[in-house]
Each structure stands twice: as structure tokens, then as C-alpha cells.
Design an enzyme around this catalytic site. Structure first.
Site, short mmCIF file in Angstrom:
data_model
loop_
_atom_site.label_atom_id
_atom_site.label_comp_id
_atom_site.label_asym_id
_atom_site.label_seq_id
_atom_site.Cartn_x
_atom_site.Cartn_y
_atom_site.Cartn_z
N ASP A 42 41.72 32.73 39.89
CA ASP A 42 41.46 33.70 40.18
C ASP A 42 39.62 33.36 40.46
O ASP A 42 38.67 33.34 40.08
CB ASP A 42 40.48 33.73 38.73
CG ASP A 42 41.59 34.64 37.56
OD1 ASP A 42 42.96 34.57 38.62
OD2 ASP A 42 41.78 34.17 36.12
N ASP A 82 50.50 42.53 34.39
CA ASP A 82 49.39 41.91 32.94
C ASP A 82 50.24 42.96 31.69
O ASP A 82 50.48 44.36 31.89
CB ASP A 82 48.28 42.44 32.92
CG ASP A 82 47.66 41.96 33.86
OD1 ASP A 82 48.48 40.42 34.87
OD2 ASP A 82 46.80 41.75 34.99
#
Length: 266
Positions: free
Chosen positions: A27, A146
């Protein structure tokens, strides 16, 4: 990487039930790798180009980079990072975050990325999946999902998990597949960063329902969690971040343990 080789590395090889893939996820925020718990409380985990080189050397099968606070202004920063990573490694890598139109994907693929990952943009405009698949081929299109358990259902969330939608997770994944997604990157927000194991129940349901590779994400905390996710769900790949970034699990050791459990890895 040539298209036929990429297909072999992603769809063709894994759907044949052959080698499972181990994928570190980086990330990226402001050019640095970060990691949090349940998508919040981010802390620095290092330089993404250095980490990419190290993971390639360790034997990672692929890498995923997600620009978690992507904006149009930062796209140039990500393109420079993609070029730097492409010079350093010889394994496939996927870039996601802030890809809103064909031109964004084209720029990242031209800079050296092997695949692109879309999430919020696909939910808001499902036809974008069709456009990308038509422009580049399904093997280049990863749809990231997600999901969070909400009452009696698993619900798709947007904007780094901040915004719940009305889409049920499996329904959305099946639609994404029908529109041309080549892979699904499924992250359980309930499990993310907890190191308590993958959401194997959900992953099995999804993997049994689709005909494209599924990448499990969210919850890896031990070698046993990787063993469990492959044995219990038969997903094609398992992705993790902090356990790799902070050296809690080394990829060569992980692969040795998986082989000992008769799980086929490269």
C-alpha cells in the site's frame, strides 16, 4: 512481459489447479509503503522499490501496489514508481488506485505494470470493466473488492473501505466476471490487519462460484493461515502485507512449509 506469458502466469496456470501464488501487497501513500489495521492507523513500512526488489529476490510470484490515497496529481509519482519497479524486478506486478479512465490504465501499463487493479471506479461505473477488457484484454484487468460483513450479508465498500454500497459481494463479483474481469482480489475488511486468518468461509463461496482466479486478502498472520486458505478454499493466490514487510514471515520459509503440506507452489 509478453501477453501469452502473462496469461500463463495468471489465468492459464492457476485455473489448471497447478501452482498457488504468494503475493506481497504494498500500500503506497506519498511514495512510501504503509500498513494499518482494518484500513486505518497507517504506519511506514519502507521504500516500495526496495521492497519490490527484495520480494522478487525472495521468490514472490507477483506483487500488488495500491495507491491508497490516489489523486490525479499523484498519478505522475506513481508512473515514476512503476518505471523504477519495472527496472528492478522480473515478476509480474499489478498497480491499483485512482484508475478512472482508459488513459490512466494505458499510462501505467506503458510504464511497465503487467496488470491494473480497479475497485471504486468499477463499482461506480461497471461498464469500465468492459472498456478495459476490450482495450487491453481480460488478463490485464484485476477487479479488487473490499468487503465487510454487515448484518446478514457481505457488502462491497468503496474509497478504501470508507463508504458502504448496496451491492452484495458475491453478486458484484459475478457481474465483474461477466464484464471481463480476469482476476478478483478479495479483501475482507473485517480480517484486514488482524493477523487472525483469512475469511475462508467467504473465500470458498466466491471461489466456488467463479471461473477466474481469486486472490485472498486480509488477515494473514502465520504460515498456517496460508496453509488453511489454500486447503479450505482452493483460491489461486494469497496476498499479505505486514507479515512480509516486517519480516514475520519470509517467503522462502512459507513456500517450504506449503510444499510440506502438499500445496503446489513455484
Amino acid at each position: 512481459m509478453q501477453t501469452n506469458e502473462l496469461l500463463y502466469n495468471t489465468i492459464g496456470l492457476s485455473s489448471g489447479g497447478l501452482a498457488k501464488r504468494i503475493i506481497p501487497c504494498l500500500d503506497v501513500k506519498d511514495g512510501r509503503t504503509v500498513k494499518g489495521v482494518n484500513f486505518v492507523d497507517l504506519r511506514d513500512a519502507g521504500d516500495p522499490v526496495e521492497l519490490a526488489w527484495n520480494y522478487s529476490r525472495q521468490g514472490a510470484d507477483e506483487l500488488v501496489f495500491l495507491d491508497i490515497t490516489a489523486t490525479h496529481e499523484r498519478r505522475k509519482t506513481m508512473i515514476e514508481m512503476v518505471k523504477a519497479v519495472a527496472r528492478q524486478i522480473n515478476i509480474p506486478f499489478t498497480i491499483g488506485g485512482g484508475i478512472m479512465e482508459i488513459a490512466d490504465a494505458d499510462a501505467l501499463l506503458n510504464a511497465g505494470a503487467d496488470k491494473i487493479s480497479i475497485n471504486s471506479a468499477a463499482v461506480r461505473n461497471p461498464g469500465f470493466i468492459d472498456e478495459l477488457a476490450k482495450a487491453f484484454g481480460v488478463q490485464f484487468v484485476v477487479v479488487a473488492v473490499d468487503t465487510r460483513h454487515d448484518g446478514n450479508a457481505n457488502i462491497v465498500h468503496l474509497n478504501g473501505g470508507r463508504i458502504p454500497t448496496e451491492k452484495e459481494t458475491l453478486d458484484w463479483i459475478l457481474e465483474a466476471e461477466s464484464r471481463g474481469a480476469g482476476e478478483i482480489l478479495l479483501t475482507s475488511m473485517d480480517h484486514d490487519g488482524t493477523k487472525a486468518g483469512f475469511d475462508n468461509n467467504l473465500l470458498k463461496v466466491v471461489n466456488d462460484a467463479v471461473n477466474i482466479p481469486v486472490i485472498a486478502s486480509g488477515g494473514a498472520g502465520s504460515v498456517q493461515h496460508f496453509v488453511d486458505v489454500f486447503q479450505k478454499t482452493n483460491v489461486d493466490a494469497a496476498l499479505a502485507a505486514s507479515v512480509f514487510h516486517y519480516g514475520q514471515i519470509l517467503i522462502p520459509d512459507l513456500k517450504t512449509s506449503l510444499k510440506a503440506q502438499q500445496i503446489n507452489v513455484r
